[in-house]
Write a protein that holds these residues in place. Structure first.
Motif, PDB file in Angstrom:
ATOM      1  N   LEU A  43       0.783  -1.130   0.142  1.00 55.84           N
ATOM      2  CA  LEU A  43       0.062  -0.002  -0.020  1.00 55.84           C
ATOM      3  C   LEU A  43       0.759   1.321   0.004  1.00 55.84           C
ATOM      4  O   LEU A  43       0.447   2.113  -0.673  1.00 55.84           O
ATOM      5  N   VAL A  44       1.826   1.374   0.910  1.00 56.49           N
ATOM      6  CA  VAL A  44       2.896   2.472   0.705  1.00 56.49           C
ATOM      7  C   VAL A  44       3.446   2.506  -0.520  1.00 56.49           C
ATOM      8  O   VAL A  44       3.533   3.689  -1.061  1.00 56.49           O
ATOM      9  N   ASN A  45       4.175   1.609  -1.081  1.00 57.30           N
ATOM     10  CA  ASN A  45       4.760   1.615  -2.237  1.00 57.30           C
ATOM     11  C   ASN A  45       3.821   2.034  -3.424  1.00 57.30           C
ATOM     12  O   ASN A  45       4.218   2.870  -4.163  1.00 57.30           O
ATOM     13  N   LYS A  46       2.626   1.593  -3.540  1.00 60.87           N
ATOM     14  CA  LYS A  46       1.679   1.746  -4.571  1.00 60.87           C
ATOM     15  C   LYS A  46       1.351   3.550  -4.427  1.00 60.87           C
ATOM     16  O   LYS A  46       1.414   4.120  -5.526  1.00 60.87           O
ATOM     17  N   THR A  47       1.013   3.918  -3.313  1.00 63.23           N
ATOM     18  CA  THR A  47       0.875   5.315  -3.079  1.00 63.23           C
ATOM     19  C   THR A  47       2.051   6.169  -3.441  1.00 63.23           C
ATOM     20  O   THR A  47       1.744   6.997  -4.233  1.00 63.23           O
ATOM     21  N   VAL A  48       3.097   5.929  -2.985  1.00 67.97           N
ATOM     22  CA  VAL A  48       4.372   6.824  -3.384  1.00 67.97           C
ATOM     23  C   VAL A  48       4.447   6.771  -4.797  1.00 67.97           C
ATOM     24  O   VAL A  48       5.010   7.656  -5.466  1.00 67.97           O
ATOM     25  N   THR A  49       4.714   5.455  -5.420  1.00 73.84           N
ATOM     26  CA  THR A  49       4.866   5.229  -6.624  1.00 73.84           C
ATOM     27  C   THR A  49       3.886   5.998  -7.638  1.00 73.84           C
ATOM     28  O   THR A  49       4.221   6.848  -8.672  1.00 73.84           O
ATOM     29  N   ARG A  50       2.372   5.963  -7.178  1.00 71.62           N
ATOM     30  CA  ARG A  50       1.533   6.669  -8.226  1.00 71.62           C
ATOM     31  C   ARG A  50       1.680   8.126  -7.903  1.00 71.62           C
ATOM     32  O   ARG A  50       1.716   8.976  -9.037  1.00 71.62           O
ATOM     33  N   LEU A  51       2.280   8.761  -6.693  1.00 73.85           N
ATOM     34  CA  LEU A  51       2.418  10.197  -6.637  1.00 73.85           C
ATOM     35  C   LEU A  51       3.628  10.597  -7.345  1.00 73.85           C
ATOM     36  O   LEU A  51       3.758  11.499  -7.913  1.00 73.85           O
ATOM     37  N   TYR A  52       4.549   9.714  -7.372  1.00 76.05           N
ATOM     38  CA  TYR A  52       5.849  10.128  -7.999  1.00 76.05           C
ATOM     39  C   TYR A  52       5.742  10.225  -9.482  1.00 76.05           C
ATOM     40  O   TYR A  52       6.133  11.148 -10.203  1.00 76.05           O
ATOM     41  N   ASN A  53       5.034   9.124 -10.125  1.00 71.69           N
ATOM     42  CA  ASN A  53       4.668   9.059 -11.594  1.00 71.69           C
ATOM     43  C   ASN A  53       3.684  10.517 -11.748  1.00 71.69           C
ATOM     44  O   ASN A  53       3.959  11.108 -13.000  1.00 71.69           O
ATOM     45  N   ALA A  54       2.971  10.718 -11.165  1.00 74.59           N
ATOM     46  CA  ALA A  54       2.056  11.803 -11.330  1.00 74.59           C
ATOM     47  C   ALA A  54       2.871  13.213 -11.306  1.00 74.59           C
ATOM     48  O   ALA A  54       2.585  14.240 -12.060  1.00 74.59           O
ATOM     49  N   SER A  55       3.665  13.378 -10.383  1.00 77.41           N
ATOM     50  CA  SER A  55       4.605  14.518 -10.325  1.00 77.41           C
ATOM     51  C   SER A  55       5.465  14.708 -11.535  1.00 77.41           C
ATOM     52  O   SER A  55       5.711  15.986 -11.924  1.00 77.41           O
ATOM     53  N   LYS A  56       5.949  13.646 -12.180  1.00 73.51           N
ATOM     54  CA  LYS A  56       6.436  13.810 -13.622  1.00 73.51           C
ATOM     55  C   LYS A  56       5.808  14.098 -14.653  1.00 73.51           C
ATOM     56  O   LYS A  56       6.193  14.113 -15.848  1.00 73.51           O
ATOM     57  N   THR A  57       4.252  14.230 -14.528  1.00 75.88           N
ATOM     58  CA  THR A  57       3.376  14.283 -15.581  1.00 75.88           C
ATOM     59  C   THR A  57       2.777  15.751 -15.932  1.00 75.88           C
ATOM     60  O   THR A  57       2.611  16.363 -14.428  1.00 75.88           O
ATOM     61  N   GLU A  58       2.930  16.420 -16.817  1.00 77.39           N
ATOM     62  CA  GLU A  58       2.371  17.558 -16.867  1.00 77.39           C
ATOM     63  C   GLU A  58       0.786  17.568 -17.172  1.00 77.39           C
ATOM     64  O   GLU A  58       0.228  16.591 -17.667  1.00 77.39           O
ATOM     65  N   ASN A  59       0.008  18.765 -16.822  1.00 83.51           N
ATOM     66  CA  ASN A  59      -1.383  18.808 -17.175  1.00 83.51           C
ATOM     67  C   ASN A  59      -1.996  17.556 -16.668  1.00 83.51           C
ATOM     68  O   ASN A  59      -2.842  16.934 -17.458  1.00 83.51           O
ATOM     69  N   LEU A  60      -2.123  17.612 -15.494  1.00 85.29           N
ATOM     70  CA  LEU A  60      -3.063  16.366 -14.864  1.00 85.29           C
ATOM     71  C   LEU A  60      -4.496  16.733 -15.015  1.00 85.29           C
ATOM     72  O   LEU A  60      -4.806  17.908 -14.849  1.00 85.29           O
ATOM     73  N   LYS A  61      -5.119  15.510 -15.255  1.00 86.27           N
ATOM     74  CA  LYS A  61      -6.800  15.857 -15.386  1.00 86.27           C
ATOM     75  C   LYS A  61      -7.253  15.904 -13.919  1.00 86.27           C
ATOM     76  O   LYS A  61      -6.669  15.675 -12.865  1.00 86.27           O
ATOM     77  N   PRO A  62      -8.654  16.716 -13.615  1.00 88.53           N
ATOM     78  CA  PRO A  62      -9.041  16.708 -12.366  1.00 88.53           C
ATOM     79  C   PRO A  62      -9.368  15.199 -11.522  1.00 88.53           C
ATOM     80  O   PRO A  62      -8.875  15.242 -10.430  1.00 88.53           O
ATOM     81  N   GLY A  63      -9.561  14.364 -12.401  1.00 88.99           N
ATOM     82  CA  GLY A  63      -9.493  13.002 -11.745  1.00 88.99           C
ATOM     83  C   GLY A  63      -8.237  12.405 -11.096  1.00 88.99           C
ATOM     84  O   GLY A  63      -8.190  11.717 -10.090  1.00 88.99           O
ATOM     85  N   GLU A  64      -7.224  12.893 -11.954  1.00 91.19           N
ATOM     86  CA  GLU A  64      -5.918  12.618 -11.506  1.00 91.19           C
ATOM     87  C   GLU A  64      -5.199  13.292 -10.265  1.00 91.19           C
ATOM     88  O   GLU A  64      -4.553  12.894  -9.554  1.00 91.19           O
ATOM     89  N   LEU A  65      -5.712  14.638 -10.379  1.00 90.24           N
ATOM     90  CA  LEU A  65      -5.525  15.457  -9.282  1.00 90.24           C
ATOM     91  C   LEU A  65      -5.980  14.955  -7.957  1.00 90.24           C
ATOM     92  O   LEU A  65      -5.551  15.087  -6.646  1.00 90.24           O
ATOM     93  N   LYS A  66      -7.224  14.505  -8.145  1.00 89.36           N
ATOM     94  CA  LYS A  66      -7.958  13.856  -7.074  1.00 89.36           C
ATOM     95  C   LYS A  66      -7.361  12.794  -6.617  1.00 89.36           C
ATOM     96  O   LYS A  66      -7.111  12.578  -5.269  1.00 89.36           O
ATOM     97  N   GLU A  67      -6.845  11.819  -7.338  1.00 91.44           N
ATOM     98  CA  GLU A  67      -5.954  10.656  -6.648  1.00 91.44           C
ATOM     99  C   GLU A  67      -4.752  11.271  -6.059  1.00 91.44           C
ATOM    100  O   GLU A  67      -4.291  10.721  -4.939  1.00 91.44           O
TER     101      GLU A  67
END
Length: 875
Positions: A65-89
């Motif tokens: 659970l910790v790994n998946k949460t951190v990995t999801r945040l890390y990948n999202a931080s490297k992505t530009e123009n996140l959608k509202p649903g992704e920002l919610k995640e």
């Protein structure tokens, strides 16, 4: 209905995590990032007790659970123009981590392996169970899945025997039938081993298997091994065994490929913890980088970037601006949430014992990553925190009771920024210099030697280095903001309309930040000491120290104020500026006087000694050192301050006080230095103090004639204070008037004070040798020469009817001691030196304040805090 439904769904998934292992590929994990967690109730919806149960019963699920949460945040931080649903995640992930991290920090070994170890796997083995385990190592795709028969033919494998006799002596406890429970390492220590029987670290650590062999093989045993004493061992007698191995978790395409673990029903609690990390990317770094990145993410915490701009434009470096740019409330809300998550991430040391913290030199790998090496966001992060302080407007609309109508979210942002600054500015790299125990009063440390940095180097903290590079205007703006924010609570408590102005609750954090700026940034220190408004910060500091002098919960405020004054008193410019006339209204209950800031310091510091908490006795030497440092530059003291100084001298020279502790005579030396400096360097302007010295001349005579006799004086023995009254003896003595002290001429000519050989409740026995050792060194010749020259003349004026004080002070102004006194001695200034004890106290104090400020948010696991003790009192 929506919130109730969410709560039931969360509880259902929590139960699933604690009931059995869940494969990493299971779609159930998506629930934790996609479920909308309410901002106010997210912490309550996920109880810490449920997460603790998951970590203990199903640690593999907790790690995933910790790994998946951190990995999801890390990948999202490297992505530009996140959608509202992704920002919610992203929001849900940050709130979830705020809840998970305190549970992970309960065990230092668990935290180390989870966040700071590359590709590790921990395998707890449960005895007396035959698991059916198949494992795919995926090392270069050349090791197939092995069964039991094939395992026996594999060479160079290190088998792990179940129910193997441990090397640690374990206390036998009654076992429960049919109960198999795999406890974490920490729980085994607490439940299965007593303090008297701990001889060696628990558990057997097998040797690491070479990388070119099978990564890990668990061999099934046909039957339990019988101990040497022919007594069958219970399941609870066998400690956990761990094996650490390295593996390649990626296939040829670079996609993560996790080990395959198949567990039988009986083996549901014996599981495999596997880190899910990319090579050379530690989970701790990914966590910190993700949080800081989202603190400056366009469309989430910052306005969207204009067209034709680069994402790197947000990393602007350090730029201090006094006027805040407009910002949406949602952006500030997200900033507060991220800063809260950072505070939780930095909070690992509060779950460690003081001995554990000291052994590591107060190190913190999470903080170290941010402040000890320059990252692309380091300057921008410091700029954001400083600008939050500089740009905050405590006045707001300027209308009474405006906080009832409108709640300013930037106030909470200010609190979190100051708390983050306190942690980041305090940190420095651990030193290799061994230092002895900090306090002899702490028996748990008496046999330990710890590693603490003894001096501060700017290179240890890049934030301090960046501060030294700031222009003078930026540093001045920061200093003025600190003064304004410190004065705001004082002004709010003294308004014409009761409670018409909201009180800011950040004065302790401001003092901590100010202390670190003084100690760390030499440019900031020199700039403010040479500025005329340095005295403007003096009154709020003294105000808080005076108000908190009797409150046990506010002793820390008094200590940090004394430390700040200590470091300032070592500078000549500061001491000279104290002669500035005091024109502001003093809102503390001290004697009325007309004078300067020097009078204010003298009166407040004396009040801390004679009417303060008994714990403040540890600060007396520091307080008297401050007065001694200031004395050569004080041009004029008021009559009120002069009399208070001499009454303090009378109290410190009482035999009952001098003979109570071995080092009590040192206080007298500091006051004698104060009087000598005034007489030799500031004679003309301090006629009030000179007259007070003449009036109390008998105290100096008694001091040099003090002796220890063999008899016991009943009156003296009855007046000897016990250990609890020792710190209050000054208060009782200073309440008596001078007239009563000078009304007995027979007692004034007594040359010997007889005291008992042993004072009650004190282990110290004064001796003649001890008395002579310091009495011969008393710096009294200058004072005695002054009294011999002027005391007879003053007595003559008094006998001729000149009883008016103004007439005597006028006479003293016309006199001179040139040619009567020896050549003035060199000015002795004692400057503050950083030391491990002060830094360790400050470390505890900072985290204690941060914990108290965030109690209502429940972001810390209160029952597992070990760095300090939390006392709850009913109001």
């Amino acid at each position: 209905m929506g919130q109730a439904s969410t709560k039931q769904e969360l509880q259902s998934h929590l139960n699933a995590l604690s009931s059995g292992p869940i494969q990493p590929e299971d779609p159930k994990w998506e629930f934790w990032l996609k479920t909308d967690l309410p901002p106010k109730d997210s912490l309550n919806l996920i109880p810490l007790t449920e997460l603790e149960k998951i970590r203990k019963d199903q640690p593999n699920n907790f790690v995933i659970l910790v790994n998946k949460t951190v990995t999801r945040l890390y990948n999202a931080s490297k992505t530009e123009n996140l959608k509202p649903g992704e920002l919610k995640e992203v929001t849900n992930g940050i709130r979830l981590l705020t809840r998970l991290l305190p549970v992970a920090f309960q065990d230092s070994n668990f935290t180390e392996k989870l966040f700071w170890t590359e590709d590790t796997k921990i395998v707890p083995i449960t005895p007396a169970v035959e698991p059916e385990i198949t494992y795919t190592s995926n090392i270069n795709e050349r090791t197939p899945m092995l069964n039991k028969a094939e395992i026996e033919h594999v060479s160079n494998a290190v088998p792990i025997k179940e129910a193997e006799k441990p090397i640690t002596q374990v206390v036998n406890e009654p076992s429960k039938e049919n109960e198999v429970k795999a406890l974490p390492d920490r729980e085994v220590k607490e439940s299965a081993i007593t303090e008297q029987n701990i001889q060696q670290p628990i558990g057997n650590i097998p040797e690491r298997i070479p990388n070119d062999e099978v990564a890990e093989i668990v061999r099934e045993t046909e039957e339990p091994i019988v101990p040497e004493d022919n007594e069958s061992k219970t399941e609870k007698d066998t400690p956990l065994e761990f094996e650490i191995s390295q593996e390649d978790h990626y296939d040829e395409s670079g996609k993560e490929k996790l080990p395959t673990v198949e567990l039988s029903a009986q083996q549901s609690s014996s599981l495999v913890l596997t880190s899910i990390k990319k090579p050379n990317e530690l989970l701790g770094y990914m966590l910190l980088d993700s949080l800081v990145h989202f603190l400056f993410f366009p469309g989430y915490t910052l306005p969207p970037l204009p067209k034709n701009s680069s994402p790197s434009d947000v990393w602007t470096g350090i730029k201090i601006e006094t006027k805040a740019a407009s910002s949406k409330q949602q952006y500030d809300t997200n900033k507060i949430m991220i800063l809260t998550a950072l505070l939780v991430t930095f909070s690992q040391p509060i779950y460690q014992t003081p001995d554990e913290v000291l052994r590591t030199g107060l190190s913190n790998k999470f903080v170290d990553h941010i402040v000890c090496k320059e990252c692309y966001y380091s300057q921008t992060l410091l700029s954001f925190l400083l600008n939050t302080v500089v740009q905050f407007d405590p006045v707001g609309w300027g209308l009474p009771y405006n906080y009832v109508i409108y709640s300013d979210i930037k106030e909470e942002l200010l609190y979190k920024s100051l708390q983050s600054l306190s942690i980041l500015l305090e940190y420095r790299k651990p030193s290799i210099i061994p230092v002895p125990l900090l306090s002899s009063s702490a028996p748990q440390y008496t046999t330990s030697h710890h590693i603490l940095p003894n001096t501060f180097q700017p290179d240890d903290n890049i934030f301090i280095k960046f501060l030294n590079d700031l222009p003078d205007q930026a540093l001045s703006s920061l200093f003025n903001s600190i003064i304004s924010l410190l004065n705001d609570p004082i002004a709010a408590s003294n308004t014409y309309l009761p409670s018409s102005k909201k009180t800011l609750l950040c004065h302790q954090e401001l003092m901590i930040v100010f202390w670190h700026l003084l100690q760390g940034s030499q440019r900031f220190f020199k700039l403010i000491v040479q500025s005329d408004n340095i005295v403007d910060i003096l009154y709020p500091l003294l105000h808080y120290a005076y108000e908190g002098r009797k409150d046990d919960a506010q002793i820390g405020i008094v200590q940090i104020v004394v430390f700040i004054l200590m470091i300032l008193s070592g500078e000549r410019e500061f001491s000279v500026l104290l002669n500035k006339p005091l024109t502001l209204t003093v809102l503390i209950d001290i004697e009325l006087f007309t004078g300067s800031y020097a009078d204010l310091i003298v009166l407040v510091l004396i009040k801390l000694m004679v009417d303060g908490h008994k714990r403040l006795e540890a600060l007396w030497e520091c307080i008297l050192t401050i007065l001694s440092n200031l004395s050569p530059y004080i041009k004029s003291l008021s009559m009120v301050s002069s009399l208070k100084l001499l009454k303090l001298f009378d109290s410190l020279t009482r035999p009952q006080f001098l003979f109570f502790k071995e080092r009590n005579h040192r206080y007298v030396f500091f006051l004698l230095e104060f009087f000598n400096n005034i007489i030799q360097y500031q004679y003309e302007g301090n006629t009030h103090l000179l007259y007070a010295i003449i009036r109390h001349r008998q105290s100096f005579s008694k001091l040099i004639r003090l002796r220890i006799g063999p008899q016991i004086d009943v009156t003296t023995e009855e007046n000897v204070v016990n250990s609890e009254q020792a710190s209050k003896s000054l208060s009782s003595s200073t309440e008596s008037s001078n007239e009563k002290k000078e009304s007995s001429p027979k007692q004034e000519q007594t040359s010997t004070h007889v005291v008992p050989k042993t004072t009650p409740h004190s282990n110290f026995v004064p001796t003649d040798e001890w008395l002579r050792s310091w009495q011969q060194r008393l710096p009294v010749p200058i004072i005695l020469q002054f009294l011999a020259s002027l005391a007879p003349k003053i007595e003559h004026l008094l006998t001729n009817g000149a009883v008016n004080e103004s007439a005597i002070t006028d006479y003293l102004k016309k006199t001179t001691l040139v040619g009567l006194l020896p050549v003035p001695h060199p000015i002795l200034i004692r400057r503050y030196q950083s030391n491990p004890a002060t830094r360790y106290w400050m470390f505890q104090y900072i985290w204690g304040i941060i914990y108290l400020r965030n109690m209502n948010f429940s972001i810390f696991n209160e029952k597992d805090i070990q760095l300090f003790i939390v006392h709850k009192t009913k109001q």
